[in-house]
Design an enzyme around this catalytic site. Structure first.
Site, mmCIF file in Angstrom:
data_model
loop_
_atom_site.group_PDB
_atom_site.id
_atom_site.type_symbol
_atom_site.label_atom_id
_atom_site.label_comp_id
_atom_site.label_asym_id
_atom_site.label_seq_id
_atom_site.Cartn_x
_atom_site.Cartn_y
_atom_site.Cartn_z
ATOM 1 N N LYS A 13 0.833 -0.867 0.484
ATOM 2 C CA LYS A 13 -0.228 0.244 0.448
ATOM 3 C C LYS A 13 1.226 1.609 0.015
ATOM 4 O O LYS A 13 1.213 2.303 -0.811
ATOM 5 C CB LYS A 13 -0.905 -0.121 0.975
ATOM 6 C CG LYS A 13 -2.535 -0.842 1.233
ATOM 7 C CD LYS A 13 -2.695 -1.139 2.096
ATOM 8 C CE LYS A 13 -1.689 -1.036 3.614
ATOM 9 N NZ LYS A 13 -1.370 -2.239 4.286
ATOM 10 N N ARG A 88 -9.937 0.996 8.332
ATOM 11 C CA ARG A 88 -9.026 -0.508 8.739
ATOM 12 C C ARG A 88 -9.992 -1.365 9.200
ATOM 13 O O ARG A 88 -10.417 -2.323 9.354
ATOM 14 C CB ARG A 88 -8.823 -0.432 10.071
ATOM 15 C CG ARG A 88 -7.268 0.090 9.575
ATOM 16 C CD ARG A 88 -5.862 -0.611 9.114
ATOM 17 N NE ARG A 88 -5.045 -0.091 8.779
ATOM 18 C CZ ARG A 88 -3.643 0.300 8.876
ATOM 19 N NH1 ARG A 88 -3.722 -1.944 8.763
ATOM 20 N NH2 ARG A 88 -2.632 0.187 8.719
ATOM 21 N N ARG A 127 11.922 -4.877 4.402
ATOM 22 C CA ARG A 127 11.491 -3.750 4.199
ATOM 23 C C ARG A 127 12.864 -2.710 4.417
ATOM 24 O O ARG A 127 13.313 -3.261 6.034
ATOM 25 C CB ARG A 127 10.588 -3.231 4.618
ATOM 26 C CG ARG A 127 9.928 -1.849 4.840
ATOM 27 C CD ARG A 127 8.346 -1.483 4.601
ATOM 28 N NE ARG A 127 8.047 -2.127 5.940
ATOM 29 C CZ ARG A 127 6.835 -1.871 6.266
ATOM 30 N NH1 ARG A 127 5.644 -1.708 5.255
ATOM 31 N NH2 ARG A 127 6.077 -2.621 7.097
ATOM 32 N N ARG A 160 10.738 -0.847 10.497
ATOM 33 C CA ARG A 160 10.342 -1.208 11.624
ATOM 34 C C ARG A 160 10.882 -1.428 12.444
ATOM 35 O O ARG A 160 10.389 -3.000 12.338
ATOM 36 C CB ARG A 160 8.999 -0.509 10.895
ATOM 37 C CG ARG A 160 8.309 0.430 10.421
ATOM 38 C CD ARG A 160 7.264 0.633 9.822
ATOM 39 N NE ARG A 160 6.329 -0.104 9.557
ATOM 40 C CZ ARG A 160 5.466 -0.324 9.383
ATOM 41 N NH1 ARG A 160 4.801 0.618 8.204
ATOM 42 N NH2 ARG A 160 3.708 -0.904 9.681
ATOM 43 N N ARG A 171 -0.026 -8.977 13.383
ATOM 44 C CA ARG A 171 -0.626 -7.726 12.770
ATOM 45 C C ARG A 171 -1.375 -8.716 11.200
ATOM 46 O O ARG A 171 -2.503 -8.199 10.834
ATOM 47 C CB ARG A 171 0.444 -6.957 11.868
ATOM 48 C CG ARG A 171 1.748 -6.035 13.015
ATOM 49 C CD ARG A 171 2.326 -5.347 12.291
ATOM 50 N NE ARG A 171 2.396 -4.665 11.360
ATOM 51 C CZ ARG A 171 3.179 -4.675 10.416
ATOM 52 N NH1 ARG A 171 4.370 -4.726 10.130
ATOM 53 N NH2 ARG A 171 3.512 -3.623 9.296
#
Ligand code: AP5
Length: 212
Positions: A13, A88, A127, A160, A171
């Protein structure tokens, strides 16, 4: 035009929102980035949000909706927005619909990016993000030219806190778009489903086609 990007954590996203914002005149609003900025600046909102983010859970609707509505009330959001990470759930979607309707607008497209779980885990684990400009990289799929340095601004890259494997598990359990949210946009006629397990360029092309 007002567009929402839906998809599980790691679907792409943020990456795609950055690309689409560059290719269109849509303003990119990411609630995740807004929370991270508050965490970095150690605001009261940031301290509260961190307790949920560190556990891989959603920040309560009341807090998130208030922050988002304040942001879209600013002049730069009046011409069009690409929402990344919001809504969400149906409560957040309804709050957004109501706020847009008050200005005579609506969500024109809801773009659902689908990617299987094994791929999501690999994407989140690899990431890297620029500390200065927020540009996203992946150590295997989309590496920077120089390891640890942003191609665009030379900033330092970091990983992160919530990309640790144990948080990623939570998550993925708790933060996939719920069926009721997808149905909300399907019923409104704005839903488009995009296969996210393709190259970055192929996904961008499909998203742009769905918007135009
Ligand atoms: P947020 O930052 O929104 O996190 P998220 O939804 O978990 O999504 P991610 O940012 O992890 O993934 P993404 O889909 O953007 O993927 P990306 O493009 O980075 O939210 C963080 C936290 O804030 C939440 O946990 C929650 O606590 C809170 N929060 C935020 N919004 C909230 C809300 N509305 N309500 C309540 N709480 C909220 O890509 C991932 C990696 O994959 C990158 O390395 C990228 O290079 C790579 N990649 C992307 N696309 C491809 C591709 N096609 N092929 C190969 N690699 C790819």
């Amino acid at each position: 035009m007002f567009v929402v990007l839906l998809g599980p954590p790691g679907a792409g996203k943020g990456t795609q929102a950055q690309r689409i914002a560059e290719a269109t005149r849509l303003l990119h609003i990411s609630t995740g980035d807004m929370f991270r900025e508050n965490v970095k600046n150690e605001t009261e909102l940031g301290k509260l949000a961190k307790t949920f983010m560190d556990r891989g859970e959603l920040v309560p609707d009341e807090v998130t909706i208030k922050m988002l509505l304040e942001r879209i009330g600013r002049p730069d959001a009046s011409a069009g927005v690409m929402f990344d990470g919001f809504p969400r759930n149906v409560v957040q979607a309804q709050a957004l619909d109501d706020a847009l309707a008050a200005g005579g607008n609506r969500i024109d497209r809801a773009l659902l990016i689908s990617v299987p779980d094994e791929e999501l885990i690999a994407r989140l684990g690899g990431r890297w993000i620029c500390r200065d400009c927020g540009r996203l990289y992946h150590e295997r799929n989309d590496p920077p030219k120089v390891a640890g340095k942003c191609d665009h601004c030379g900033g330092e890259l970091y990983q992160r806190e919530d990309d640790r494997p144990e948080v990623v598990r939570t998550r993925l359990e708790k933060q996939k778009p719920p069926a009721a949210l997808i149905d909300h946009y399907r019923a409104a006629g704005s839903l488009r489903e995009i296969d996210g397990q393709r190259s970055l360029d192929a996904v961008t092309a499909s998203l742009l086609e769905a918007i135009r």
